[in-house]
Design an enzyme around this catalytic site. Structure first.
Site, mmCIF file in Angstrom:
data_model
loop_
_atom_site.group_PDB
_atom_site.id
_atom_site.type_symbol
_atom_site.label_atom_id
_atom_site.label_comp_id
_atom_site.label_asym_id
_atom_site.label_seq_id
_atom_site.Cartn_x
_atom_site.Cartn_y
_atom_site.Cartn_z
ATOM 1 N N PHE A 199 30.305 16.878 -14.197
ATOM 2 C CA PHE A 199 31.077 15.750 -14.721
ATOM 3 C C PHE A 199 32.592 16.024 -14.673
ATOM 4 O O PHE A 199 33.333 15.431 -13.867
ATOM 5 C CB PHE A 199 30.578 15.452 -16.148
ATOM 6 C CG PHE A 199 31.511 14.675 -17.030
ATOM 7 C CD1 PHE A 199 32.123 13.501 -16.579
ATOM 8 C CD2 PHE A 199 31.770 15.096 -18.330
ATOM 9 C CE1 PHE A 199 32.978 12.779 -17.402
ATOM 10 C CE2 PHE A 199 32.617 14.376 -19.160
ATOM 11 C CZ PHE A 199 33.228 13.223 -18.694
ATOM 12 N N THR A 215 23.014 21.056 -13.244
ATOM 13 C CA THR A 215 23.247 19.723 -13.832
ATOM 14 C C THR A 215 24.178 18.905 -12.928
ATOM 15 O O THR A 215 24.268 17.694 -13.084
ATOM 16 C CB THR A 215 23.883 19.821 -15.237
ATOM 17 O OG1 THR A 215 25.073 20.596 -15.149
ATOM 18 C CG2 THR A 215 22.938 20.440 -16.241
ATOM 19 N N TYR A 219 26.951 28.487 -28.396
ATOM 20 C CA TYR A 219 27.809 27.909 -27.340
ATOM 21 C C TYR A 219 29.282 28.149 -27.668
ATOM 22 O O TYR A 219 30.055 28.612 -26.828
ATOM 23 C CB TYR A 219 27.520 26.403 -27.216
ATOM 24 C CG TYR A 219 28.519 25.639 -26.365
ATOM 25 C CD1 TYR A 219 28.469 25.689 -24.985
ATOM 26 C CD2 TYR A 219 29.522 24.859 -26.967
ATOM 27 C CE1 TYR A 219 29.382 24.980 -24.204
ATOM 28 C CE2 TYR A 219 30.436 24.148 -26.196
ATOM 29 C CZ TYR A 219 30.370 24.213 -24.818
ATOM 30 O OH TYR A 219 31.281 23.523 -24.059
HETATM 31 N N1 LIG Z 1 32.050 17.496 -21.972
HETATM 32 C C1 LIG Z 1 32.911 17.888 -22.907
HETATM 33 O O1 LIG Z 1 33.303 17.103 -23.783
HETATM 34 C C2 LIG Z 1 33.469 19.285 -22.902
HETATM 35 C C3 LIG Z 1 34.293 19.653 -23.949
HETATM 36 C C4 LIG Z 1 34.828 20.926 -23.934
HETATM 37 C C5 LIG Z 1 34.567 21.797 -22.900
HETATM 38 N N2 LIG Z 1 33.748 21.425 -21.895
HETATM 39 C C6 LIG Z 1 33.512 22.387 -20.814
HETATM 40 O O2 LIG Z 1 33.824 21.803 -19.558
HETATM 41 C C7 LIG Z 1 32.991 22.376 -18.540
HETATM 42 C C8 LIG Z 1 32.302 21.291 -17.743
HETATM 43 O O3 LIG Z 1 31.467 20.542 -18.605
HETATM 44 P P1 LIG Z 1 30.775 19.181 -18.166
HETATM 45 O O4 LIG Z 1 30.637 18.350 -19.383
HETATM 46 O O5 LIG Z 1 31.440 18.631 -16.981
HETATM 47 O O6 LIG Z 1 29.311 19.705 -17.779
HETATM 48 P P2 LIG Z 1 28.400 19.528 -16.470
HETATM 49 O O7 LIG Z 1 27.037 20.044 -16.815
HETATM 50 O O8 LIG Z 1 28.504 18.139 -15.939
HETATM 51 O O9 LIG Z 1 29.089 20.502 -15.439
HETATM 52 C C9 LIG Z 1 28.766 21.863 -15.329
HETATM 53 C C10 LIG Z 1 28.621 22.197 -13.861
HETATM 54 O O10 LIG Z 1 28.397 23.592 -13.719
HETATM 55 C C11 LIG Z 1 27.276 23.821 -12.882
HETATM 56 N N3 LIG Z 1 26.650 25.081 -13.318
HETATM 57 C C12 LIG Z 1 26.023 25.308 -14.499
HETATM 58 N N4 LIG Z 1 25.584 26.579 -14.555
HETATM 59 C C13 LIG Z 1 25.974 27.159 -13.385
HETATM 60 C C14 LIG Z 1 25.806 28.464 -12.848
HETATM 61 N N5 LIG Z 1 25.159 29.421 -13.520
HETATM 62 N N6 LIG Z 1 26.315 28.735 -11.612
HETATM 63 C C15 LIG Z 1 26.966 27.767 -10.905
HETATM 64 N N7 LIG Z 1 27.136 26.516 -11.375
HETATM 65 C C16 LIG Z 1 26.644 26.224 -12.593
HETATM 66 C C17 LIG Z 1 26.389 22.616 -13.040
HETATM 67 O O11 LIG Z 1 25.517 22.385 -11.950
HETATM 68 C C18 LIG Z 1 27.433 21.502 -13.188
HETATM 69 O O12 LIG Z 1 27.820 20.992 -11.935
HETATM 70 C C19 LIG Z 1 32.037 23.326 -19.245
HETATM 71 O O13 LIG Z 1 32.552 24.633 -19.153
HETATM 72 C C20 LIG Z 1 32.067 22.849 -20.688
HETATM 73 O O14 LIG Z 1 31.770 23.885 -21.580
HETATM 74 C C21 LIG Z 1 33.183 20.184 -21.862
#
Ligand SMILES: NC(=O)c1ccc[n+]([C@@H]2O[C@H](COP(=O)([O-])OP(=O)(O)OC[C@H]3O[C@@H](n4cnc5c(N)ncnc54)[C@H](O)[C@@H]3O)[C@@H](O)[C@H]2O)c1
Length: 320
Positions: free
Chosen positions: A12, A36, A142
């Site tokens: 995302f 994901t 987390y």
């Molecule tokens: N969504 C939020 O509000 C939010 C808030 C704070 C921080 N974050 C951080 O932002 C980042 C992205 O979050 P998001 O919401 O886009 O999540 P998401 O799940 O859409 O994106 C994560 C991506 O990482 C990939 N991935 C997961 N494990 C992996 C691995 N072991 N090796 C390679 N690729 C891997 C997944 O396939 C996915 O494309 C994360 O680090 C999350 O902790 C998100």
């Protein structure tokens, strides 16, 4: 022009980060295991390695690509899953990050950017909006793993001179969000309402309006990565709007955006169903973005209604 390695670039948030880098003319290499993430999110100009950050294959990517900048977004992002399986969470989030730091050191990466969480790391803060000096009280595996990563990153900076920017995001929303992530409430409301289902609002017994959160649109979040990449500043930055929104107001704004976009929502849905708060739910979380404004010249450009409209337009075209 720089070569940027973006982990999680088919997910995302980081897919928007990739789009922003490409728009700026940078060369982008994505590392994503597609657990994901989705191929449809991948920017056509970026080169994807379908590799897990916990496996040795990622070393080959560094050896071949020799990136200038690493922007690390790949993570296990579910708070409930981290509670259920803390080891799995730590494997991806802590050990995966250390592996990337080791490789960044080995290949002379100029800057390491990390997506941390202002939404989870501060816990139930006494000072809101919360600033970066507030001592984190991470309340889930987390949040603990994200905080541990921050400490490792600072260690690599101090010990080996690896420059870094840690971006502590608030609750991110926007196109491509999946409902079961850290802050999926917009995705949950939008998908349910578009599928004719009646969403549920979780709340504490004494606060029927729900929790207070700082909702930041994903394109603003992506711009923070660009500014941080260009900046010489090293440090931790809150990335949020500083404004708090009750869940009930988010719900109502979502319905307004859907109706403005032509979706018919039954009047019976004007009020959500109700349920109790989940274990570990934080009542209030908003971030003070003053430091990001001062040092990175970043501030949110979208308000909630503007971000919701773009989000709803996207979900309407992608409804399951
Ligand atoms: N969504 C939020 O509000 C939010 C808030 C704070 C921080 N974050 C951080 O932002 C980042 C992205 O979050 P998001 O919401 O886009 O999540 P998401 O799940 O859409 O994106 C994560 C991506 O990482 C990939 N991935 C997961 N494990 C992996 C691995 N072991 N090796 C390679 N690729 C891997 C997944 O396939 C996915 O494309 C994360 O680090 C999350 O902790 C998100």
């Amino acid at each position: 022009m720089m070569k940027v390695l973006v982990t999680g670039g088919c997910g995302f948030i980081a897919s928007h980060v990739v789009d922003a880098y490409v728009d700026q003319g940078h060369e982008v290499v994505i590392v994503d295991n597609l657990s994901t993430g989705k191929m449809e999110n991948k920017n056509k100009k970026a080169n994807l390695y379908r590799v897990d950050i916990c496996e040795d294959g990622v070393a080959e990517v560094f050896a071949r690509e020799k990136p200038d900048v690493v922007n690390h977004h790949a993570a296990q992002i579910s708070v409930p899953l981290s509670v259920e399986k803390p080891l799995l969470d730590a494997e991806t989030n802590i050990k995966g990050t250390i592996r990337l730091l080791e490789l960044s050191k080995e290949y002379g990466v100029k800057k390491f950017l990390f997506s941390s969480t202002g939404g989870a790391i501060y816990g139930e803060a006494e000072r809101v909006p919360t600033d970066e000096d507030y001592p984190p009280v991470p309340a889930s595996p987390y949040a603990i793993s994200k905080f541990a990563c921050e400490k490792y990153i600072q260690y690599y900076h101090k010990q080996f001179g690896l420059k870094y920017t840690i971006l502590r995001y608030s609750n991110v929303f926007g196109p491509r969000q999946i409902p079961h992530g850290e802050a999926g409430v917009v995705a949950i409301f939008a998908e349910k309402l578009l599928n004719g289902q009646h969403p549920t609002l979780n709340h504490f017994p004494d606060e029927k309006r729900g929790m207070i959160r700082d909702y930041c649109f994903v394109k603003d979040i992506a711009r923070a990565s660009i500014l941080a990449t260009e900046s010489q500043k090293v440090g931790i930055f809150n990335i949020g709007t500083g404004k708090g929104t009750h869940t009930i107001d988010l719900y109502r704004e979502t319905i307004i955006a859907l109706r403005n976009n032509g979706t018919i929502i039954p009047q019976a849905f004007d009020e959500p169903r109700r349920d109790v708060a989940r274990a570990g739910d934080i009542r209030v979380s908003t971030l003070d973005p003053t430091k990001a404004k001062r040092d990175l010249d970043w501030e949110a450009a979208y308000d909630l209604a503007g971000g919701l409209l773009e989000t709803i337009q996207w979900y309407s075209g992608h409804a399951a």
